[in-house]
Write an enzyme that holds these catalytic residues in place. Structure first.
Site, PDB file in Angstrom:
ATOM      1  N   GLN A  36       4.744   0.103   2.050  1.00 47.11           N
ATOM      2  CA  GLN A  36       4.188  -0.895   2.645  1.00 47.11           C
ATOM      3  C   GLN A  36       4.153  -2.046   2.177  1.00 47.11           C
ATOM      4  O   GLN A  36       3.546  -2.315   1.032  1.00 47.11           O
ATOM      5  CB  GLN A  36       2.907   0.070   3.256  1.00 47.11           C
ATOM      6  CG  GLN A  36       2.934   1.162   4.291  1.00 47.11           C
ATOM      7  CD  GLN A  36       3.413   0.918   5.556  1.00 47.11           C
ATOM      8  OE1 GLN A  36       2.538   0.316   6.471  1.00 47.11           O
ATOM      9  NE2 GLN A  36       4.418   0.788   5.944  1.00 47.11           N
ATOM     10  N   GLU A  80      -4.717  11.192   7.664  1.00 41.75           N
ATOM     11  CA  GLU A  80      -3.570  10.440   7.396  1.00 41.75           C
ATOM     12  C   GLU A  80      -2.524  11.060   6.563  1.00 41.75           C
ATOM     13  O   GLU A  80      -2.892  12.133   5.703  1.00 41.75           O
ATOM     14  CB  GLU A  80      -3.741   9.002   7.225  1.00 41.75           C
ATOM     15  CG  GLU A  80      -4.827   8.544   7.942  1.00 41.75           C
ATOM     16  CD  GLU A  80      -5.173   6.906   7.500  1.00 41.75           C
ATOM     17  OE1 GLU A  80      -5.055   5.974   8.275  1.00 41.75           O
ATOM     18  OE2 GLU A  80      -5.364   6.994   6.173  1.00 41.75           O
ATOM     19  N   TRP A 133      -9.128   1.915  -0.193  1.00 38.66           N
ATOM     20  CA  TRP A 133      -9.298   0.731   1.251  1.00 38.66           C
ATOM     21  C   TRP A 133     -10.645   0.353   1.072  1.00 38.66           C
ATOM     22  O   TRP A 133     -10.791  -0.774   1.770  1.00 38.66           O
ATOM     23  CB  TRP A 133      -8.890   1.528   2.628  1.00 38.66           C
ATOM     24  CG  TRP A 133      -7.710   1.860   2.833  1.00 38.66           C
ATOM     25  CD1 TRP A 133      -7.121   3.091   3.004  1.00 38.66           C
ATOM     26  CD2 TRP A 133      -6.774   0.948   3.117  1.00 38.66           C
ATOM     27  NE1 TRP A 133      -5.566   2.936   3.250  1.00 38.66           N
ATOM     28  CE2 TRP A 133      -5.628   1.621   3.409  1.00 38.66           C
ATOM     29  CE3 TRP A 133      -6.678  -0.535   3.126  1.00 38.66           C
ATOM     30  CZ2 TRP A 133      -4.334   0.863   3.635  1.00 38.66           C
ATOM     31  CZ3 TRP A 133      -5.474  -1.295   3.538  1.00 38.66           C
ATOM     32  CH2 TRP A 133      -4.315  -0.532   3.700  1.00 38.66           C
ATOM     33  N   PHE A 157       4.699   1.165  10.092  1.00 42.75           N
ATOM     34  CA  PHE A 157       3.879   2.133   9.181  1.00 42.75           C
ATOM     35  C   PHE A 157       4.529   3.134   8.573  1.00 42.75           C
ATOM     36  O   PHE A 157       5.777   3.184   8.398  1.00 42.75           O
ATOM     37  CB  PHE A 157       2.978   2.600  10.309  1.00 42.75           C
ATOM     38  CG  PHE A 157       1.799   1.596  10.476  1.00 42.75           C
ATOM     39  CD1 PHE A 157       1.954   0.079  10.253  1.00 42.75           C
ATOM     40  CD2 PHE A 157       0.603   2.062  10.992  1.00 42.75           C
ATOM     41  CE1 PHE A 157       0.801  -0.569  10.633  1.00 42.75           C
ATOM     42  CE2 PHE A 157      -0.482   1.271  11.222  1.00 42.75           C
ATOM     43  CZ  PHE A 157      -0.474  -0.103  10.997  1.00 42.75           C
ATOM     44  N   TRP A 188      -3.497  -7.295   3.773  1.00 44.46           N
ATOM     45  CA  TRP A 188      -2.635  -6.588   4.570  1.00 44.46           C
ATOM     46  C   TRP A 188      -2.212  -7.372   5.856  1.00 44.46           C
ATOM     47  O   TRP A 188      -3.062  -8.233   6.297  1.00 44.46           O
ATOM     48  CB  TRP A 188      -3.475  -5.421   4.976  1.00 44.46           C
ATOM     49  CG  TRP A 188      -3.099  -4.252   5.606  1.00 44.46           C
ATOM     50  CD1 TRP A 188      -2.377  -2.981   5.199  1.00 44.46           C
ATOM     51  CD2 TRP A 188      -2.888  -4.460   7.260  1.00 44.46           C
ATOM     52  NE1 TRP A 188      -2.097  -2.531   6.494  1.00 44.46           N
ATOM     53  CE2 TRP A 188      -2.391  -3.065   7.533  1.00 44.46           C
ATOM     54  CE3 TRP A 188      -3.331  -4.953   8.184  1.00 44.46           C
ATOM     55  CZ2 TRP A 188      -2.131  -2.577   8.897  1.00 44.46           C
ATOM     56  CZ3 TRP A 188      -3.245  -4.750   9.478  1.00 44.46           C
ATOM     57  CH2 TRP A 188      -2.473  -3.372  10.027  1.00 44.46           C
ATOM     58  N   ASN A 230       0.649  -1.243   0.023  1.00 40.89           N
ATOM     59  CA  ASN A 230      -0.193   0.125  -0.081  1.00 40.89           C
ATOM     60  C   ASN A 230       0.846   1.251  -0.036  1.00 40.89           C
ATOM     61  O   ASN A 230       1.605   1.336  -1.077  1.00 40.89           O
ATOM     62  CB  ASN A 230      -0.933  -0.158   1.194  1.00 40.89           C
ATOM     63  CG  ASN A 230      -0.752  -0.205   2.507  1.00 40.89           C
ATOM     64  OD1 ASN A 230      -0.334  -1.378   2.847  1.00 40.89           O
ATOM     65  ND2 ASN A 230      -0.693   0.823   3.319  1.00 40.89           N
ATOM     66  N   ASP A 231       0.803   2.171   1.047  1.00 42.71           N
ATOM     67  CA  ASP A 231       1.347   3.418   0.908  1.00 42.71           C
ATOM     68  C   ASP A 231       3.072   3.541   0.410  1.00 42.71           C
ATOM     69  O   ASP A 231       3.582   2.677   0.866  1.00 42.71           O
ATOM     70  CB  ASP A 231       1.379   4.075   2.293  1.00 42.71           C
ATOM     71  CG  ASP A 231       0.098   4.254   3.063  1.00 42.71           C
ATOM     72  OD1 ASP A 231      -0.981   3.800   2.269  1.00 42.71           O
ATOM     73  OD2 ASP A 231       0.104   4.642   4.112  1.00 42.71           O
ATOM     74  N   ARG A 274       0.375   9.161  13.627  1.00 43.49           N
ATOM     75  CA  ARG A 274       1.240   8.418  12.737  1.00 43.49           C
ATOM     76  C   ARG A 274       1.559   9.246  11.460  1.00 43.49           C
ATOM     77  O   ARG A 274       1.025  10.266  11.137  1.00 43.49           O
ATOM     78  CB  ARG A 274       0.152   7.075  12.053  1.00 43.49           C
ATOM     79  CG  ARG A 274      -1.034   7.494  11.735  1.00 43.49           C
ATOM     80  CD  ARG A 274      -1.760   6.139  11.158  1.00 43.49           C
ATOM     81  NE  ARG A 274      -2.880   6.212  10.714  1.00 43.49           N
ATOM     82  CZ  ARG A 274      -4.213   6.243  11.395  1.00 43.49           C
ATOM     83  NH1 ARG A 274      -3.860   6.014  12.862  1.00 43.49           N
ATOM     84  NH2 ARG A 274      -5.480   6.205  11.100  1.00 43.49           N
ATOM     85  N   ASP A 275       2.356   8.727  10.895  1.00 43.59           N
ATOM     86  CA  ASP A 275       2.729   9.015   9.504  1.00 43.59           C
ATOM     87  C   ASP A 275       3.585  10.334   9.316  1.00 43.59           C
ATOM     88  O   ASP A 275       3.262  11.464   8.815  1.00 43.59           O
ATOM     89  CB  ASP A 275       1.715   9.111   8.364  1.00 43.59           C
ATOM     90  CG  ASP A 275       0.726   8.045   8.374  1.00 43.59           C
ATOM     91  OD1 ASP A 275       1.223   7.097   8.697  1.00 43.59           O
ATOM     92  OD2 ASP A 275      -0.683   8.342   8.156  1.00 43.59           O
TER      93      ASP A 275
END
Length: 506
Positions: free
Chosen positions: A64, A225, A313, A104, A72, A47-48, A172-173
């Site tokens: 990711q 996010e 998602w 993450f 996932w 993913n990301d 996060r992130d």
């Protein structure tokens, strides 16, 4: 700490610090829906994008990644490198899940001045990422460091992790970059449930001081996010502007995940949105471009480059691909315009080096045979650039057919003041959320131009001088496509443009 530096020295000696099953460089990238001009891992879930950085002639793409399967889980950082942002070589897993902590999303920076004290021989790479840990008290998300002394091939965890811990389940992130004026590092990190982006500063990447918060504002219908704070040049040489990009999941206008941007000013401590019209918008109006981030370490004469995850998602786990699941968007260079309609982010896809044989789209062509000759088909990947002059009809554009019952429509609707991609008849319908028509607001004072990049399982559109970007997955029933300018039963549309066949990056 001595043992930490011994690990770093072992990195220089190219000793592998971790043992994990990894995807071998697969020579077979010819599966039916395998993208040919977009990066996808040889196998398993992605993913990301993470840690985009340019260092010593290489563009690094971390992402990711689940080393164990195509769903996932076990989030780790996969890794690929490129010298041109198009042709990628996949490397072993860079930073794996460890000690009940998943790795993450985050950033990688080049520590030119050895501010961290980690760089033993010249510059080194430092990753700043969110650790997602299951504790007896529940989920804990923290910000952590890892270091590489060998151009990102091997990584050692900083023993002082975490470097930032608010004792929260949702924190996060981190987006981290160097502020050359204040001469310190700046972090933009998300408080998802509070709909805030929090800014921190650090002199050494290890101790962080809170500066300010931005938000809530804009769209707050889901978690915030994947922030990205970056400075963007003007397309005409005027003064640059700051942009803060924020992911939203769920609740984006097209459903599921999407990304909004704010244009304004950052003074080293606080981001303030501009009061000018157009200072708020969506980075992508399609359903399938999420958590896009920009490159650190680019040469000063290069525009910022953005890459996103091409999925949503709502249905990412149901995508009908094997042995991989997930892909990245085309990289695009960023600038902004300020015209009579106001401010707007402008995106230009990086694709020209892949162009092969090309075809002229004749003026006034309104059907497939006029484009290519009777019965001619074209296989993805290909690029179309077309300019509609002064259209007579209120709805006009392109239809891309895989057979008479299945097509994707990309068009302008001046009556509704919309640009749209309609994939309701495109082929495989993954879920009810997949069968949609995505749309973006038109500005009547901007040109009706369109750049379209069509791969085996995606359509990426850039319209109105790149101020509209729209990315949608499609899963056609056949690989031989026909293109039609429409309407074909009304007055001709003044149009000109070209089609290029694109060379596979594999």
């Amino acid at each position: 700490m001595k043992s930490f530096f011994r690990k770093l020295i072992r990195c220089v000696a190219a000793l592998t610090l971790f043992t994990l099953p990894i995807a071998a460089q697969n020579s077979d990238y010819d599966q039916p829906y395998r993208p040919q001009v977009h990066f996808s891992p040889a196998e398993n879930w992605t993913n990301d994008p993470n840690g985009l950085v340019f260092f010593q002639g290489e563009y690094h793409l971390f992402f990711q990644y689940n080393p164990y399967g195509d769903q996932w889980g076990h989030m780790s950082w996969g890794h690929a490198v490129s010298t041109d942002l198009l042709h990628w070589h996949e490397l072993p897993v860079a930073i794996p899940e460890h000690d009940n902590t998943m790795i993450f999303t985050g950033s990688v920076v080049v520590d030119h001045g050895n501010t961290s004290g980690f760089c033993t021989h010249g510059d080194c790479l430092v990753a700043i990422y969110t650790g997602h840990t299951q504790t007896p008290e529940g989920i804990r998300q923290t910000q952590n460091l890892a270091v590489s002394l060998d151009k990102g091939r091997n990584w050692a965890q900083y023993p002082g992790n975490p470097v930032l811990d608010l004792h929260l389940a949702d924190f996060r992130d981190p987006s981290v970059s160097w502020d050359p004026i204040a001469r310190h590092w700046v972090m933009a990190v998300s408080l998802p449930k509070e709909h805030k982006i929090r800014f921190y500063s650090s002199s050494n990447l290890k101790a962080w001081t809170q500066l300010s918060d931005f938000g809530p504002t804009g769209d707050i219908n889901g978690d915030w996010e994947c922030p990205d704070l970056l400075q963007i040049p003007s397309s005409n040489g005027a003064k640059s502007i700051w942009a803060l990009k924020v992911g939203l999941n769920p609740g984006a206008p097209q459903g599921g995940s999407g990304e909004q941007y704010f244009l304004g000013d950052f003074d080293g401590k606080t981001f303030r949105q501009s009061r000018l019209r157009g200072s708020y918008g969506w980075t992508n109006y399609g359903k399938d471009d999420y958590c896009a981030i920009s490159y650190n370490g680019l040469p000063k004469d290069q525009k910022p480059v953005l890459i996103g995850w091409m999925s949503n998602w709502q249905y990412a786990a149901q995508i009908p691909t094997t042995p991989w699941r997930g892909q990245m968007s085309i990289p695009r260079r960023l600038s902004f315009i300020n015209d009579a309609a106001g401010l707007a982010l402008k995106q230009e896809p990086i694709i020209a080096p892949l162009r092969g044989k090309n075809y002229e789209i004749s003026a006034l062509a309104t059907n497939t045979s006029a484009l290519y000759g009777s019965g001619h088909t074209i296989q993805p990947p290909f690029e179309i650039r077309i300019h509609f002059g002064h259209p007579v009809e209120s709805v006009f554009g392109l239809k891309i057919y895989s057979d008479q019952q299945h097509w994707t429509e990309v068009a302008f609707d001046t009556g509704k003041k919309e640009f749209y991609i309609d994939r309701t008849h495109s082929g495989a319908a993954i879920s009810p959320e997949f069968r949609v028509r995505t749309k973006a607001p038109l500005v009547t004072t901007r040109p009706y131009d369109l750049t379209l990049i069509v791969d085996r399982s995606s359509v990426e559109a850039f319209a109105q001088d790149g101020t509209i970007a729209m990315t949608d997955l499609v899963f056609p029933v056949a690989n031989n496509l026909q293109i039609q300018i429409f309407p074909d039963d009304a007055k001709p549309i003044e149009s000109e443009g070209q089609v290029w066949e694109l060379k596979s990056i594999w």
